[in-house]
Design a protein around this motif. Structure first.
Motif, PDB file in Angstrom:
ATOM      1  N   HIS A 125      -2.423   7.429  -9.693  1.00 34.47           N
ATOM      2  CA  HIS A 125      -2.180   6.467  -8.615  1.00 34.47           C
ATOM      3  C   HIS A 125      -2.769   5.105  -8.966  1.00 34.47           C
ATOM      4  O   HIS A 125      -3.899   5.014  -9.473  1.00 34.47           O
ATOM      5  CB  HIS A 125      -2.767   6.981  -7.305  1.00 34.47           C
ATOM      6  N   ASN A 126      -2.014   4.069  -8.656  1.00 37.22           N
ATOM      7  CA  ASN A 126      -2.459   2.717  -9.007  1.00 37.22           C
ATOM      8  C   ASN A 126      -3.479   2.165  -8.025  1.00 37.22           C
ATOM      9  O   ASN A 126      -4.488   1.581  -8.421  1.00 37.22           O
ATOM     10  CB  ASN A 126      -1.254   1.772  -9.077  1.00 37.22           C
ATOM     11  N   ASN A 127      -3.229   2.359  -6.743  1.00 37.61           N
ATOM     12  CA  ASN A 127      -4.126   1.823  -5.721  1.00 37.61           C
ATOM     13  C   ASN A 127      -4.872   2.968  -5.045  1.00 37.61           C
ATOM     14  O   ASN A 127      -4.276   3.763  -4.312  1.00 37.61           O
ATOM     15  CB  ASN A 127      -3.334   1.033  -4.677  1.00 37.61           C
ATOM     16  N   VAL A 128      -6.152   3.068  -5.303  1.00 36.79           N
ATOM     17  CA  VAL A 128      -6.946   4.168  -4.753  1.00 36.79           C
ATOM     18  C   VAL A 128      -8.075   3.616  -3.888  1.00 36.79           C
ATOM     19  O   VAL A 128      -8.709   2.608  -4.230  1.00 36.79           O
ATOM     20  CB  VAL A 128      -7.517   5.082  -5.861  1.00 36.79           C
ATOM     21  N   VAL A 129      -8.292   4.293  -2.757  1.00 39.10           N
ATOM     22  CA  VAL A 129      -9.321   3.866  -1.811  1.00 39.10           C
ATOM     23  C   VAL A 129     -10.213   5.065  -1.514  1.00 39.10           C
ATOM     24  O   VAL A 129      -9.751   6.106  -1.031  1.00 39.10           O
ATOM     25  CB  VAL A 129      -8.691   3.335  -0.505  1.00 39.10           C
ATOM     26  N   TYR A 130     -11.491   4.927  -1.799  1.00 39.55           N
ATOM     27  CA  TYR A 130     -12.455   6.002  -1.603  1.00 39.55           C
ATOM     28  C   TYR A 130     -13.056   5.896  -0.205  1.00 39.55           C
ATOM     29  O   TYR A 130     -13.628   4.866   0.165  1.00 39.55           O
ATOM     30  CB  TYR A 130     -13.542   5.911  -2.671  1.00 39.55           C
ATOM     31  N   SER A 131     -12.947   6.992   0.568  1.00 41.44           N
ATOM     32  CA  SER A 131     -13.496   7.028   1.928  1.00 41.44           C
ATOM     33  C   SER A 131     -14.770   7.873   1.933  1.00 41.44           C
ATOM     34  O   SER A 131     -14.767   9.021   1.495  1.00 41.44           O
ATOM     35  CB  SER A 131     -12.466   7.638   2.892  1.00 41.44           C
ATOM     36  N   SER A 132     -15.851   7.317   2.432  1.00 36.56           N
ATOM     37  CA  SER A 132     -17.162   7.969   2.330  1.00 36.56           C
ATOM     38  C   SER A 132     -17.703   8.477   3.658  1.00 36.56           C
ATOM     39  O   SER A 132     -18.815   9.002   3.718  1.00 36.56           O
ATOM     40  CB  SER A 132     -18.177   6.973   1.748  1.00 36.56           C
ATOM     41  N   GLY A 133     -16.921   8.352   4.728  1.00 38.90           N
ATOM     42  CA  GLY A 133     -17.471   8.581   6.059  1.00 38.90           C
ATOM     43  C   GLY A 133     -17.662  10.022   6.470  1.00 38.90           C
ATOM     44  O   GLY A 133     -18.224  10.287   7.548  1.00 38.90           O
ATOM     45  N   VAL A 235     -11.298   0.414  -7.619  1.00 37.82           N
ATOM     46  CA  VAL A 235     -11.401   1.425  -6.577  1.00 37.82           C
ATOM     47  C   VAL A 235     -11.999   0.766  -5.344  1.00 37.82           C
ATOM     48  O   VAL A 235     -13.107   0.233  -5.394  1.00 37.82           O
ATOM     49  CB  VAL A 235     -12.274   2.618  -7.018  1.00 37.82           C
ATOM     50  N   SER A 236     -11.240   0.787  -4.242  1.00 35.39           N
ATOM     51  CA  SER A 236     -11.721   0.188  -3.002  1.00 35.39           C
ATOM     52  C   SER A 236     -12.562   1.203  -2.228  1.00 35.39           C
ATOM     53  O   SER A 236     -12.488   2.412  -2.466  1.00 35.39           O
ATOM     54  CB  SER A 236     -10.548  -0.279  -2.145  1.00 35.39           C
ATOM     55  N   LEU A 237     -13.337   0.684  -1.275  1.00 35.85           N
ATOM     56  CA  LEU A 237     -14.236   1.538  -0.498  1.00 35.85           C
ATOM     57  C   LEU A 237     -13.990   1.348   0.989  1.00 35.85           C
ATOM     58  O   LEU A 237     -13.842   0.222   1.471  1.00 35.85           O
ATOM     59  CB  LEU A 237     -15.696   1.200  -0.832  1.00 35.85           C
ATOM     60  N   THR A 238     -13.913   2.442   1.724  1.00 36.37           N
ATOM     61  CA  THR A 238     -13.814   2.407   3.177  1.00 36.37           C
ATOM     62  C   THR A 238     -14.655   3.551   3.733  1.00 36.37           C
ATOM     63  O   THR A 238     -15.041   4.462   2.987  1.00 36.37           O
ATOM     64  CB  THR A 238     -12.350   2.542   3.644  1.00 36.37           C
ATOM     65  N   ASN A 239     -14.961   3.502   5.022  1.00 38.35           N
ATOM     66  CA  ASN A 239     -15.742   4.607   5.605  1.00 38.35           C
ATOM     67  C   ASN A 239     -14.900   5.473   6.527  1.00 38.35           C
ATOM     68  O   ASN A 239     -15.429   6.358   7.204  1.00 38.35           O
ATOM     69  CB  ASN A 239     -16.962   4.067   6.351  1.00 38.35           C
ATOM     70  N   LYS A 240     -13.585   5.258   6.544  1.00 39.68           N
ATOM     71  CA  LYS A 240     -12.733   6.026   7.448  1.00 39.68           C
ATOM     72  C   LYS A 240     -11.360   6.220   6.840  1.00 39.68           C
ATOM     73  O   LYS A 240     -10.746   5.273   6.338  1.00 39.68           O
ATOM     74  CB  LYS A 240     -12.617   5.316   8.794  1.00 39.68           C
ATOM     75  N   MET A 241     -10.876   7.449   6.903  1.00 38.44           N
ATOM     76  CA  MET A 241      -9.534   7.747   6.415  1.00 38.44           C
ATOM     77  C   MET A 241      -8.493   7.215   7.405  1.00 38.44           C
ATOM     78  O   MET A 241      -8.739   7.160   8.615  1.00 38.44           O
ATOM     79  CB  MET A 241      -9.363   9.259   6.253  1.00 38.44           C
TER      80      MET A 241
END
Length: 422
Positions: A125-133, A235-241
């Motif tokens: 996948h080219n655009n991936v966002v890691y959710s840590s919440g 790799v982007s970071l977010t706290n919520k899916m």
């Protein structure tokens, strides 16, 4: 006439059984009354796996610090909750991006398990966002020793472990560092410490010839940076899916993790397995949720309520009785086939932490989990007698000041007597 003959046979068998139990009891009582045991606490319980007859009982209702015998409870919880393959990631595809969160799976690029399922998936996948919440736990367990932060057996917990949450430093012409993200953070310096206490600065002696494993300080930003380095992409970071049904990516066989945990007494895998179980049961990574669930739903018939605070047994806050251990070992014996069960436990003289102890004549006679902390040594599992019986035993030693070698040797003598007599 036939009834009298049958009665006679039964009486002979009962007499023989009683005689064997008496011999074992006399032998064990003599050992446990020796000077070695006068200034320590010892508990023993031995049960026939088929008849459920108690062969020997000494302080089995009393609480002991179990050390890594705690992993027997973790194994039971994992077998009850986890599927045959470990959930490696949960994800949602939204627009042109892949949002993903960790399940606590410890095998992601683990230095020994080497599972790359999740890594290969993310590569596609080219655009991936890691959710840590979804991580609602603490990086260390209650009562863990603060000064263990730099030693291989005490990595931090998190929702997306990478490389077992340790930095591997391997000697060569130029030292090799894994994950490579930390290559500029390793200083070739002879010191008694492996790492700075408050930063990811690592030390490796210039004369060392050994590969060392050093836990690194985890954080969401560190995880994101390591992933970006490994994947060679942002790799982007977010706290919520995002909204939407989460899909699950499955990785390696669960039994592979169970065996590593039990054979090598791997603390990190034990802790992470409870988090994975939390992901499966409640979609939340919190080991207390699982410990509470297992004690209330699956083990509510235990005669003494354990104090169970972590997955590995690193904490001295854990308190279990030999009766607790026997109850769970008995449930495991009924839950899965013996052949599979015995491959998960270390075998005396053959594998894991028992490779050099409890050696059988032609084949193993002990399949058990050891547990050791300073001044404490426990062993609980299964014993095969020469007469063909399977016994379940728990032997717990706490607060001794003699050498662990002497405690183990005495215990081995007693277990050999049990094997040869019953």
């Amino acid at each position: 006439m036939k009834n009298f003959l049958l009665l006679g046979v039964v009486l002979v068998l009962l007499s023989a059984c009683s005689s064997k139990k008496s011999m074992i009891s006399n032998s064990f009582n003599e050992q446990l009354s020796s000077n070695l045991y006068k200034n320590q606490f010892t508990g023993v319980l031995i049960l026939d796996a088929i008849t459920k007859d108690t062969i020997y009982d000494h302080n089995s209702h009393k609480y002991f610090i179990p050390a890594s015998n705690t992993k027997i409870f973790t194994l039971f919880a994992s077998l009850k909750i986890l599927p045959k393959q470990i959930p490696a990631l949960k994800y949602v595809e939204s627009n042109d991006s892949l949002y993903f969160e960790g399940t606590g799976d410890p095998s992601f690029l683990h230095p020994y398990l080497k599972d790359s399922t999740a890594f290969k998936f993310l590569q596609k996948h080219n655009n991936v966002v890691y959710s840590s919440g979804n991580f609602e736990d603490k990086k260390y367990g209650p009562g863990w020793a603060w000064d263990d932060y730099q030693w291989y057996y005490s990595p931090e917990k998190n929702n997306l472990p990478i490389n077992g949450n340790v930095v591997m430093v391997t000697p060569s012409n130029k030292i090799k560092v894994t994950p490579a993200y930390f290559k500029d953070s390793v200083l070739e310096l002879a010191t008694k410490n492996n790492r700075n206490e408050f930063s990811n600065t690592f030390f490796y002696g210039t004369q060392s010839n050994d590969t060392v494993e050093i836990p690194f300080i985890t954080s969401n930003h560190t995880t994101t940076a390591i992933l970006a380095n490994l994947l060679s992409k942002n790799v982007s970071l977010t706290n919520k899916m995002p909204l939407g049904k989460k899909q699950t990516l499955y990785g390696m066989a669960s039994d592979s993790l169970f065996k590593r945990m039990m054979h090598e007494s791997d603390n990190f895998i034990a802790e992470q397995l409870l988090l994975v179980a939390g992901s499966v049961l409640k979609d939340t990574l919190n080991s207390k949720i699982i410990r509470t669930y297992i004690l209330e739903k699956e083990l509510n018939s235990l005669k003494q309520e354990p104090r169970w605070v972590d997955g590995s047994g690193l904490s001295r806050y854990n308190l279990f009785t030999p009766q607790n251990m026997i109850a769970v070992l008995d449930k495991l014996y009924s839950l899965i086939p013996k052949e599979r069960l015995f491959t998960i436990f270390p075998a005396g003289g053959v594998s894991g932490t028992l490779k050099n102890r409890y050696v059988g004549d032609k084949q193993p006679y002990i399949y058990a989990k050891s547990g050791s902390l300073s001044n404490n040594y426990c062993l609980s599992g299964y014993l095969l007698t020469k007469s063909g019986k399977t016994l379940i035993f728990s032997f717990m030693n706490n607060h001794y000041r003699t050498s662990t070698l002497e405690v183990r040797t005495r215990m081995e003598q007693m277990l050999q007597k049990l094997r040869d007599t019953y």
